[in-house]
Write a protein that holds these residues in place. Structure first.
Motif, PDB file in Angstrom:
ATOM      1  N   ASP A   9       0.691  -1.218   0.078  1.00 33.33           N
ATOM      2  CA  ASP A   9      -0.055   0.217   0.000  1.00 33.33           C
ATOM      3  C   ASP A   9       0.816   1.417  -0.206  1.00 33.33           C
ATOM      4  O   ASP A   9       0.600   2.369   0.502  1.00 33.33           O
ATOM      5  CB  ASP A   9      -0.927   0.041   1.189  1.00 33.33           C
ATOM      6  N   ILE A  10       2.092   1.258  -0.798  1.00 27.61           N
ATOM      7  CA  ILE A  10       2.785   2.403  -0.852  1.00 27.61           C
ATOM      8  C   ILE A  10       2.415   2.888  -2.399  1.00 27.61           C
ATOM      9  O   ILE A  10       2.462   2.130  -3.284  1.00 27.61           O
ATOM     10  CB  ILE A  10       4.166   2.206  -0.667  1.00 27.61           C
ATOM     11  N   GLY A  11       1.879   4.175  -2.354  1.00 31.73           N
ATOM     12  CA  GLY A  11       1.353   4.644  -3.466  1.00 31.73           C
ATOM     13  C   GLY A  11       2.480   4.896  -4.687  1.00 31.73           C
ATOM     14  O   GLY A  11       3.355   5.218  -4.417  1.00 31.73           O
ATOM     15  N   SER A  12       1.754   4.445  -5.750  1.00 28.31           N
ATOM     16  CA  SER A  12       2.718   4.553  -7.045  1.00 28.31           C
ATOM     17  C   SER A  12       3.361   6.001  -7.222  1.00 28.31           C
ATOM     18  O   SER A  12       4.303   6.008  -7.896  1.00 28.31           O
ATOM     19  CB  SER A  12       1.716   4.194  -8.258  1.00 28.31           C
ATOM     20  N   ASN A  13       2.396   7.014  -6.801  1.00 27.50           N
ATOM     21  CA  ASN A  13       3.062   8.254  -7.019  1.00 27.50           C
ATOM     22  C   ASN A  13       4.227   8.754  -5.840  1.00 27.50           C
ATOM     23  O   ASN A  13       4.929   9.691  -6.218  1.00 27.50           O
ATOM     24  CB  ASN A  13       2.032   9.413  -6.573  1.00 27.50           C
ATOM     25  N   LYS A  14       4.686   7.642  -5.063  1.00 21.99           N
ATOM     26  CA  LYS A  14       5.736   7.760  -4.117  1.00 21.99           C
ATOM     27  C   LYS A  14       6.932   6.927  -4.881  1.00 21.99           C
ATOM     28  O   LYS A  14       8.084   6.918  -3.984  1.00 21.99           O
ATOM     29  CB  LYS A  14       5.398   7.408  -2.896  1.00 21.99           C
ATOM     30  N   LEU A  15       6.867   6.179  -5.949  1.00 22.37           N
ATOM     31  CA  LEU A  15       8.002   5.102  -6.396  1.00 22.37           C
ATOM     32  C   LEU A  15       8.251   5.670  -7.778  1.00 22.37           C
ATOM     33  O   LEU A  15       7.441   5.943  -8.510  1.00 22.37           O
ATOM     34  CB  LEU A  15       7.033   3.901  -6.310  1.00 22.37           C
ATOM     35  N   ILE A  16       9.515   5.510  -7.802  1.00 25.24           N
ATOM     36  CA  ILE A  16      10.170   5.677  -9.199  1.00 25.24           C
ATOM     37  C   ILE A  16      11.007   4.595  -9.585  1.00 25.24           C
ATOM     38  O   ILE A  16      11.836   4.302  -8.816  1.00 25.24           O
ATOM     39  CB  ILE A  16      10.801   7.190  -9.150  1.00 25.24           C
ATOM     40  N   ALA A  17      10.792   3.844 -10.600  1.00 28.08           N
ATOM     41  CA  ALA A  17      11.578   2.675 -11.027  1.00 28.08           C
ATOM     42  C   ALA A  17      12.825   3.170 -11.558  1.00 28.08           C
ATOM     43  O   ALA A  17      12.682   3.865 -12.657  1.00 28.08           O
ATOM     44  CB  ALA A  17      10.793   1.605 -11.841  1.00 28.08           C
ATOM     45  N   LEU A  18      14.037   2.820 -10.985  1.00 25.45           N
ATOM     46  CA  LEU A  18      15.197   3.409 -11.756  1.00 25.45           C
ATOM     47  C   LEU A  18      15.396   2.455 -12.949  1.00 25.45           C
ATOM     48  O   LEU A  18      16.001   3.192 -13.990  1.00 25.45           O
ATOM     49  CB  LEU A  18      16.368   2.913 -10.634  1.00 25.45           C
ATOM     50  N   GLY A  19      15.102   1.278 -13.141  1.00 24.00           N
ATOM     51  CA  GLY A  19      15.351   0.574 -14.368  1.00 24.00           C
ATOM     52  C   GLY A  19      16.607  -0.321 -14.022  1.00 24.00           C
ATOM     53  O   GLY A  19      16.486  -1.491 -14.307  1.00 24.00           O
ATOM     54  N   ILE A  20      17.648   0.214 -14.011  1.00 28.43           N
ATOM     55  CA  ILE A  20      18.895  -0.520 -13.882  1.00 28.43           C
ATOM     56  C   ILE A  20      19.778   0.684 -13.263  1.00 28.43           C
ATOM     57  O   ILE A  20      19.824   1.771 -13.436  1.00 28.43           O
ATOM     58  CB  ILE A  20      19.405  -0.884 -15.215  1.00 28.43           C
ATOM     59  N   PHE A  21      20.771   0.142 -12.366  1.00 24.29           N
ATOM     60  CA  PHE A  21      21.760   0.993 -11.545  1.00 24.29           C
ATOM     61  C   PHE A  21      22.670   1.478 -12.770  1.00 24.29           C
ATOM     62  O   PHE A  21      23.332   0.487 -13.476  1.00 24.29           O
ATOM     63  CB  PHE A  21      22.481   0.245 -10.579  1.00 24.29           C
ATOM     64  N   ASP A  22      23.199   2.762 -12.628  1.00 28.64           N
ATOM     65  CA  ASP A  22      24.171   3.027 -13.765  1.00 28.64           C
ATOM     66  C   ASP A  22      25.506   2.537 -13.195  1.00 28.64           C
ATOM     67  O   ASP A  22      25.549   2.244 -11.849  1.00 28.64           O
ATOM     68  CB  ASP A  22      24.392   4.650 -13.688  1.00 28.64           C
TER      69      ASP A  22
END
Length: 200
Positions: A9-22
């Protein structure tokens, strides 16, 4: 990993998927790696932490190149015909040791499934070695292959042509340049700034 947080129940507006670590690096672009039907494994090679490491000889004649600490097979390091141990290298230079073939992102108890604590962890974690090798990301970008079992790899590589390998290498090289510039972190930060801006 994002799905796990959403279920809590952590809102999607609080999450950003990095995709992959640089993977910041000053290494110059060196062109495609050699067409070799082998796998490289870099990281902690302790067979207690990752028991599949102790079973790689079962996959002979598939060749494995190992880089990292804690490798020992009954006290006879690197003596298996299909397992070549190259030693320990600093994280910022180990990629220079990779001469060809594919990097392997795998963990767990057995070669036929990513089972056990460390294998299960891969379902949620975006391992740093993925950024090292350039590995749902792999298929989407065309930078490599995915398998459900290491026993599948030999047949796939036996049927692979040099042209196919060059296609994977070219896609991987493009992503490598983005990783070295910090493109994924920059994109995540820009998205965070947009979300914060909308909240004001």
């Amino acid at each position: 990993m994002k799905e796990v947080f959403l279920k809590e129940d952590i809102g999607s507006n609080k999450l950003i998927a990095l995709g992959i670590f640089d993977y910041l690096s000053k290494q110059n672009k060196t062109g495609h790696k050699a067409f070799e039907k082998s796998l490289s494994i870099a990281g902690n090679l302790d067979a207690v932490k990752s028991p599949y490491i102790g079973k790689l000889q079962e996959l002979s004649p598939l060749k494995f190149h190992l880089y990292g600490p804690n490798y020992s097979q009954a006290g006879q390091e690197g003596t298996e015909d299909n397992v070549l141990y190259h030693g320990v290298f600093p994280a910022n230079t180990v990629q220079e040791q990779f001469k060809g073939g594919f990097g392997l992102v795998w963990d767990g108890e057995k070669p036929d499934t990513c089972a056990g604590g460390t294998g299960e962890y891969l379902r949620y974690n975006n391992p740093h070695k993925l950024s090292l090798y350039l590995s749902e990301f792999v298929e989407r970008t065309g930078a490599g292959l995915t398998v459900a079992s290491l026993y599948e790899v030999k047949e796939i590589l036996d049927n692979m042509t040099e042209e196919q390998y060059k296609g994977y290498a070219s896609a991987a090289e493009t992503i490598a340049e983005q990783l070295k510039r910090g493109s994924y972190m920059t994109a995540a930060l820009e998205k965070a700034e947009q979300i914060l801006g909308k909240g004001n």
